[in-house]
Design a protein around this motif. Sequence first.
Motif, PDB file in Angstrom:
ATOM      1  N   HIS A   1      -2.131  -0.876  -9.728  1.00 17.57           N
ATOM      2  CA  HIS A   1      -0.690  -0.822  -9.515  1.00 17.57           C
ATOM      3  C   HIS A   1      -0.105  -2.234  -9.484  1.00 17.57           C
TER       4      HIS A   1
ATOM      5  N   LEU B   1       1.507   3.000  -3.431  1.00 15.25           N
ATOM      6  CA  LEU B   1       0.416   3.301  -4.357  1.00 15.25           C
ATOM      7  C   LEU B   1       0.395   4.765  -4.773  1.00 15.25           C
ATOM      8  N   VAL B   2       1.231   5.577  -4.145  1.00 20.72           N
ATOM      9  CA  VAL B   2       1.315   6.975  -4.586  1.00 20.72           C
ATOM     10  C   VAL B   2       2.041   7.074  -5.919  1.00 20.72           C
ATOM     11  N   TYR B   3       2.694   5.994  -6.325  1.00 26.46           N
ATOM     12  CA  TYR B   3       3.407   6.035  -7.609  1.00 26.46           C
ATOM     13  C   TYR B   3       2.582   5.376  -8.709  1.00 26.46           C
ATOM     14  N   ASN B   4       2.675   5.938  -9.902  1.00 29.32           N
ATOM     15  CA  ASN B   4       1.953   5.376 -11.040  1.00 29.32           C
ATOM     16  C   ASN B   4       2.877   4.865 -12.136  1.00 29.32           C
TER      17      ASN B   4
ATOM     18  N   ARG C   1      -6.404  -2.255  -6.838  1.00 33.12           N
ATOM     19  CA  ARG C   1      -5.274  -1.452  -7.296  1.00 33.12           C
ATOM     20  C   ARG C   1      -4.671  -1.984  -8.596  1.00 33.12           C
TER      21      ARG C   1
ATOM     22  N   GLY D   1       0.788  -1.229   0.000  1.00 35.03           N
ATOM     23  CA  GLY D   1       0.000   0.000   0.000  1.00 35.03           C
ATOM     24  C   GLY D   1       0.821   1.281   0.000  1.00 35.03           C
ATOM     25  N   ARG D   2       1.995   1.236   0.637  1.00 28.08           N
ATOM     26  CA  ARG D   2       2.755   2.490   0.742  1.00 28.08           C
ATOM     27  C   ARG D   2       3.325   2.957  -0.592  1.00 28.08           C
TER      28      ARG D   2
END
Lengths: 165, 416
Positions: free
Chosen positions: A65, A21-24, A63, A18-19
Amino acid sequence: MRTWKFGDNIDTDAIIPGRYLVYNDPLVLASHAFEGTRNDFAKGVAPGDVIIGGRNFGCGSSREHAPLALAGAGIRYVVAVSFARIFYRNAVNVGLLPLVCPEADAIPDGDECRVDVDKHLITCGERTYPIEPVPGFLLRIADAGGLIPFARNLEEVDRCTGSQQ
Amino acid sequence: MGATIVEKIFSSKCGHSVRAGEVVMAPVDGAMIHDITGPLAIQNFFEMGGKEVFDPEKIILLFDHQVPADSLAAAENHVFMREFARNQRIHNYDIREGICHQVVLEKGKAGPGEIIVGADSHTCMYGATGAFATGIGSTDMGFVLKFGALYFRVPETIRAEVSGKFQRRVGPKDLILSIAKDIGADGATYQAIEFCGETFATMPIHGRMTCCNMAIEMGAKAGLVPPDEVTYEYMHSRGRTGRVSIESDPDARYAARKKYDVTNLPPQVAIPHNVDLARDVGEVAGTRVDQVFIGSCTNGRFEDLADAAEVIGDREFDDSTRVIIIPASRDEYLKALQTGLIERFVKAGALVEAPCCGPCMGGAFGLLAPGEVSLSTSNRNFRGRQGSADASVYLCSPATAAASALYGEITDPREV
Ligand code: SF4
């Protein structure tokens, strides 16, 4: 092209925590794939390698991701006994091909392997394993290279045209 | 042969009869994006050549996973989504309202017979109102933002009929954990679960939300409770008038029919690292816990907080256990504030945070160190879900969480 073998119920938190997930960016995500659960993966994976999973691969969060991290690592095929619904769909959408192989459990880790989608076969070492065909509407998306290229050429969609899968 | 409620919803949207197994491009009545999956969905919308979203009024946009922004990257994602909302004239709930799923329901954005999609797996929670609601990925969401429609394979339905009355301090969360154990983590993959029977008929809407929320933990595409008086009353309280009655025909074809009885059901705790590993609380009682989390879209509503407060009474939490309590939304927070629950939690030693996802998905605060144990009212206990992959997460109801917080170990709420 080696296999990377995983067990049953591999969840999307395991594929990408989860940490991150700010990246795409698929490449950034790939560098954290399976972090904490299989640390040799991100360093060792090479383009064209194949993921082998057990039952319910990709369960959990929606997600995208997760398939993106695998695509970023150069994976094209994920082979598993069965897939979780959202992962399966997301995988096709980002250009990964999820392939259902009832005998995937028998495929060893680190084996040399080759996937032949047209012949519905995966060959690992000396053995071949049957894979199930991908449903029609998903294959059309996969053939286009994912949902983005598929949708780019569409102006309007044909609503509620039913089709038998 | 009759039709299931899901087949009827798709048939009514499509204007002709469709059956389970068919793939249709169906219009959606609503689409939700949040700060984690939204940026990618928006990016994909543009990459698909999208210029204007299909209908700004039907899009619910908010931030809940990483709020207030807990990193520079999160802050940039928020800015990106704010601009998108402004340019597209989509109402932006921003960081103000709370957890996406709770907010969608509170704002009356999901109702009986509707098809709603959300870029989040627990979107299935809206089935509590009799909607067909399902989680989708960001590329599918990009497609929805552009076209207002999506390919759906109409799912088969598992009918889960539940009878009996819950024991004191046992409730919907215990029920759904026990159903997950029975059906298994992939037992409902590609299917819908219809919850019915006398227990559901008398279950308040918040409990129905808890159960539908966790349909995805069995792999299901949707979980639904057919609409009834409880539903209409809730819809009216959300400013939605009228009734849409829709239910499965008695001779509908189900993939399976399951029956459960809650009369003797003890509190349930799912042990690491899978949701379907539910145990009777007695089997794990005594397990030390470092952190207790009461909140999330599964169990962060006022009634959940009230259940916890009722167990706690005037007592204080165990010194060696940290307790984090997060109401699911601003509305729920206010109710808890006005009824004195928040004060009681703070006095007992809890950290009460503003509405957001919090430690549920391990992306923001409240992370666990290696070796630590968390007891959580949320919906997932996957390895690494709340921080270190070497931490353990147990799942339970608000009552069990509260009882355990008092003693610093997993405790049967019926015994305190
Ligand atoms: S509370 Fe947890 S499960 Fe619910 S939306 Fe937030 S992260 Fe997802």
